[in-house]
Structure formats: C-alpha cells, structure tokens
Scaffold this active site. Structure first.
Site, PDB file in Angstrom:
ATOM      1  N   PRO A  10      52.053  51.871  38.150  1.00  0.00           N
ATOM      2  CG  PRO A  10      52.322  50.700  36.166  1.00  0.00           C
ATOM      3  CD  PRO A  10      52.547  50.580  37.640  1.00  0.00           C
ATOM      4  CG  ASN A  11      49.472  54.831  33.897  1.00  0.00           C
ATOM      5  OD1 ASN A  11      49.995  55.866  33.489  1.00  0.00           O
ATOM      6  ND2 ASN A  11      49.675  53.661  33.321  1.00  0.00           N
ATOM      7  NE  ARG A  18      44.591  54.689  34.613  1.00  0.00           N
ATOM      8  CZ  ARG A  18      45.086  53.553  35.085  1.00  0.00           C
ATOM      9  NH1 ARG A  18      45.404  53.446  36.356  1.00  0.00           N
ATOM     10  NH2 ARG A  18      45.254  52.531  34.291  1.00  0.00           N
ATOM     11  CE1 TYR A  23      41.353  51.111  36.878  1.00  0.00           C
ATOM     12  CE2 TYR A  23      41.582  52.830  35.210  1.00  0.00           C
ATOM     13  CZ  TYR A  23      41.756  51.516  35.613  1.00  0.00           C
ATOM     14  OH  TYR A  23      42.331  50.594  34.769  1.00  0.00           O
ATOM     15  CG  ASN A  74      46.436  48.868  42.123  1.00  0.00           C
ATOM     16  OD1 ASN A  74      46.705  48.143  41.154  1.00  0.00           O
ATOM     17  ND2 ASN A  74      45.425  49.718  42.114  1.00  0.00           N
ATOM     18  CB  ALA A  77      49.263  47.991  33.123  1.00  0.00           C
ATOM     19  CG  HIS A  80      47.200  42.725  33.514  1.00  0.00           C
ATOM     20  ND1 HIS A  80      46.279  42.110  34.353  1.00  0.00           N
ATOM     21  CD2 HIS A  80      46.892  44.060  33.548  1.00  0.00           C
ATOM     22  CE1 HIS A  80      45.453  43.035  34.840  1.00  0.00           C
ATOM     23  NE2 HIS A  80      45.806  44.216  34.375  1.00  0.00           N
ATOM     24  CD  GLU A  98      47.376  41.071  42.032  1.00  0.00           C
ATOM     25  OE1 GLU A  98      48.382  40.338  42.001  1.00  0.00           O
ATOM     26  OE2 GLU A  98      46.480  41.015  41.171  1.00  0.00           O
ATOM     27  CG  HIS A 100      43.677  44.792  40.745  1.00  0.00           C
ATOM     28  ND1 HIS A 100      44.745  45.340  40.061  1.00  0.00           N
ATOM     29  CD2 HIS A 100      44.051  43.523  41.060  1.00  0.00           C
ATOM     30  CE1 HIS A 100      45.703  44.445  39.969  1.00  0.00           C
ATOM     31  NE2 HIS A 100      45.309  43.334  40.569  1.00  0.00           N
ATOM     32  NE  ARG A 107      38.792  47.478  33.385  1.00  0.00           N
ATOM     33  CZ  ARG A 107      39.834  48.315  33.545  1.00  0.00           C
ATOM     34  NH1 ARG A 107      40.580  48.233  34.622  1.00  0.00           N
ATOM     35  NH2 ARG A 107      40.113  49.215  32.624  1.00  0.00           N
ATOM     36  NE  ARG A 111      42.065  46.695  31.549  1.00  0.00           N
ATOM     37  CZ  ARG A 111      43.015  47.639  31.463  1.00  0.00           C
ATOM     38  NH1 ARG A 111      43.982  47.682  32.343  1.00  0.00           N
ATOM     39  NH2 ARG A 111      42.980  48.551  30.516  1.00  0.00           N
TER      40      ARG A 111
HETATM   41  C1  DQA Z   1      44.174  48.363  38.088  1.00  0.00           C
HETATM   42  C2  DQA Z   1      43.735  47.399  36.974  1.00  0.00           C
HETATM   43  C3  DQA Z   1      44.799  47.261  35.899  1.00  0.00           C
HETATM   44  O1  DQA Z   1      44.344  46.405  34.866  1.00  0.00           O
HETATM   45  C4  DQA Z   1      45.116  48.621  35.302  1.00  0.00           C
HETATM   46  O2  DQA Z   1      46.157  48.494  34.358  1.00  0.00           O
HETATM   47  C5  DQA Z   1      45.428  49.640  36.317  1.00  0.00           C
HETATM   48  C6  DQA Z   1      44.592  49.710  37.523  1.00  0.00           C
HETATM   49  C7  DQA Z   1      43.048  48.614  39.099  1.00  0.00           C
HETATM   50  O3  DQA Z   1      43.343  49.089  40.195  1.00  0.00           O
HETATM   51  O4  DQA Z   1      41.877  48.368  38.803  1.00  0.00           O
HETATM   52  O5  DQA Z   1      46.304  50.470  36.153  1.00  0.00           O
HETATM   53  O6  DQA Z   1      45.272  47.784  38.780  1.00  0.00           O
END
Ligand code: DQA
Length: 146
Positions: A10-11, A18, A23, A74, A77, A80, A98, A100, A107, A111
């Site tokens: 997501p996102n 963003r 990021y 990746n 969120a 978590h 995994e 990130h 952070r 997280r």
């Molecule tokens: C993330 C870290 C996560 O905590 C966050 O919710 C993201 C991006 C990262 O790539 O740093 O959406 O996965």
C-alpha cells in the site's frame, strides 16, 4: 532462467510525491525500470505488482508457486501488523526477501517490528530505492547458489 516477482504494498504507488524526505523523489515506475535493466544484465525474468489491498497481495504471493523462484516484497504498512501476509509468505515454498526504502528500525516505534520478516529469508531496510535493487541482487544470488 531465474524468475523474480517484485511485490509492492500500500501507498508505494505514491512514491516520488509521497513524503520525499523519507522515501526519496523516485517514482515506483522509475524504480521498476531500473530493476528491469538489472534483471536483464543477469539474464533474469522479472515481474512487478503493486497493490493497496491485502487480499490482492495474498493472492499474488500464492500465485508465485510454480511461476517464480523468489519474491522481493515491500509490504508497506502491512509489514507491522498483517499476520495474513505473514501466513501467506509461510505458506509458499518460494523464498521471500522483505525490503524497505526507509530504515524501519530508526523511525516511529510501531515501525520497528515486522511481523512478516520472521517468515522471510531476510530483510533489507534503509537504502532508499537501492533497497529494491539490493533485494533483487539478493534474490538472484539466493536462487543461483541454492
Ligand atoms: C516502508 C516502511 C513502512 O513503515 C511504511 O508504512 C511504508 C513504506 C518503506 O519502504 O520504507 O509504506 O515499507
């Protein structure tokens, strides 16, 4: 030929605009273009999928069986708190790495925990867009040396 799926949660479709201070300013399509080039250098086949929906990500993980040799994931969120994604990773015999962009250990406290990482081969965190690239290299090395 090694087949790697790069799965983004997501996102992550919002990368580029963003929170660029956290990021970076590179969009997901640009990251994926770089990964395609790297995969081609290694003679590997690469697939991409981004979804904002947990069930869609679970379906994608299940569908890797017989189609991919490794996954670079990746989970955003969901990292978590998604036991469902953790179970999906545990359910398949395809190794998952995994990744990130940000260093999740440095952070907010929520997280710092990944409920998915224990089901993965390993975790790469904190190298910005390079985390994807390092994840792909790790996946290729893992499959080659297995
Ligand atoms: C993330 C870290 C996560 O905590 C966050 O919710 C993201 C991006 C990262 O790539 O740093 O959406 O996965």
């Amino acid at each position: 030929m090694i087949r790697v799926l790069v799965l983004s949660g997501p996102n992550l479709n919002m990368l580029g605009t963003r929170e660029p201070d956290v990021y970076g300013a590179i969009g997901l399509s640009e990251i994926e273009a770089g990964l395609s080039a790297k995969a081609a250098e290694h003679g590997a086949q690469i697939g991409f999928l981004q979804s904002n929906h947990e069930g869609h990500l679970i379906d994608a993980l299940q569908e890797t069986v017989g189609h991919y040799d490794a996954v670079v994931f990746n989970p955003g969120a969901f990292t978590h708190y998604s036991y469902a994604l953790r179970d999906a990773v545990s359910s398949i015999d395809v190794p998952v790495i995994e990744i990130h962009l940000s260093n999740i250990a440095a952070r907010e406290s929520f997280r710092a925990t990944s409920v998915i990482a224990p089901a993965c081969v390993g975790q790469i965190s904190g190298f910005g867009a390079e985390s994807y690239s390092l994840g792909l290299e790790a996946a290729i090395r893992l499959v080659t040396t297995r």
